[in-house]
Design an enzyme around this catalytic site. Structure first.
Site, PDB file in Angstrom:
ATOM      1  N   SER A 142     -64.932  41.256  44.750  1.00  0.00           N
ATOM      2  CA  SER A 142     -65.882  41.511  46.034  1.00  0.00           C
ATOM      3  C   SER A 142     -67.162  41.848  45.407  1.00  0.00           C
ATOM      4  CB  SER A 142     -65.260  42.680  46.710  1.00  0.00           C
ATOM      5  OG  SER A 142     -66.119  43.500  47.665  1.00  0.00           O
ATOM      6  N   TYR A 156     -60.248  50.794  45.755  1.00  0.00           N
ATOM      7  CA  TYR A 156     -60.459  49.541  45.839  1.00  0.00           C
ATOM      8  C   TYR A 156     -61.568  48.964  45.116  1.00  0.00           C
ATOM      9  CZ  TYR A 156     -61.905  45.197  48.750  1.00  0.00           C
ATOM     10  OH  TYR A 156     -62.178  43.928  49.172  1.00  0.00           O
TER      11      TYR A 156
END
Ligand code: NAD
Length: 256
Positions: A142, A156
């Protein structure tokens, strides 16, 4: 067709980026193993594939070694080879927040799915790919693997940083055996959940100020990059941090 007869496993194929990628892979002639926890989601994905696509659902929890091994074995039994491993499944629970507030359970859950899940996909996918002369691994990281945010999701972010560095090492180790591995770093994608979050104009403005293009990505725009990385067109792209973020990580100040 850019993926003609290539055999691909897509994890997290029941929604979002995984679904859009399945649709694009099918258009480009791939044979698909669509793996997810969510059978109904994958059924909906299969309904949207171009007619005549060879596609099968496999139930998998990517954080469980035995299930990931069975998923890869299924691809080999069904199609005789594996060319593309798209390790896409990932989670982002609400309870994942600041380092001082995130519980050990939430940390373990996120790391198990987002990081260990990708590790297992590579662990079992690579030996099968090697049997057919190599292939392409695409691991989803990401843009948060590259930048920090004041509204943290600590587990995350850490999981995505792990995916990025693990992918580089895999890319180096197996390069001479015909395997390429790249980490895809998408920016925020327009999903129903994110749209709801940004429905309030102040929240939207606060987010958009960081995106030079002034809008979220469409799932198809990420899927197009996945098709490129999966296909032989990217034959010299290996170990890359493949950023598809509308310029977020390039920006210091964005246009008004
Ligand atoms: P999504 O929630 O729409 O889809 C994820 C899919 O993964 C779901 O179908 C879900 O059932 C499946 N899944 C969840 N846990 C699983 C498990 N343990 N085993 C198997 N399947 C499981 O998510 P998305 O937005 O399409 O995200 C896909 C990937 O892209 C994720 O890795 C995510 O972190 C990453 N990503 C998303 C964005 C974004 O803005 N959407 C941005 C950057 C990176």
């Amino acid at each position: 067709m850019r993926l003609k007869d290539k055999v691909a496993i897509i994890t997290g194929a029941g929604s979002g980026i995984g679904r859009q990628s399945a649709i694009r892979f099918a258009e480009e002639g791939a044979k698909l193993i669509l793996a997810d926890l969510n059978k109904n989601g994958v059924r909906e994905t299969i309904e949207q594939l171009v007619a005549g696509t060879e596609a099968e659902f496999v139930a998998v929890d990517v954080s469980k070694a035995a299930e990931v091994r069975a998923m890869v074995e299924h691809a080999e039994t069904r199609f005789g080879r594996l060319d593309v491993m798209f390790n896409n499944a990932g989670i982002m629970p609400d309870a994942d927040s600041s380092v001082i507030h995130t519980s050990e359970d939430v940390w373990d859950l996120v790391i198990n799915v987002n990081l260990k899940g990708v590790f297992l996909g590579c662990q079992y996918g690579i030996p099968t790919m090697l049997k057919s002369g190599g292939g392409s691994i695409i691991n989803v990281a990401s843009f948060v693997a590259l930048m920090g945010a004041a509204t943290p999701q600590i587990a995350y972010t850490a999981s995505k940083g792990g995916v990025l560095s693990m992918t580089r090492e895999i890319a180096v180790e197996f390069a001479r055996q015909g395997i390429r591995a790249n980490a895809l770093c998408p920016g925020p994608v327009r999903t129903p959940l994110l749209e709801e979050l940004l429905s309030e104009s102040k929240a939207r403005a606060r987010r958009m100020v960081h995106i030079p293009m002034g809008r979220l990505a469409e799932g198809q725009e990420i899927a197009n990059a996945v098709v490129f990385l999966a296909s032989d067109e990217s034959s010299y792209v290996n170990g890359a941090t493949f950023v598809v973020d509308g310029g977020i990580t390039a920006a210091y100040v964005t246009p008004e």
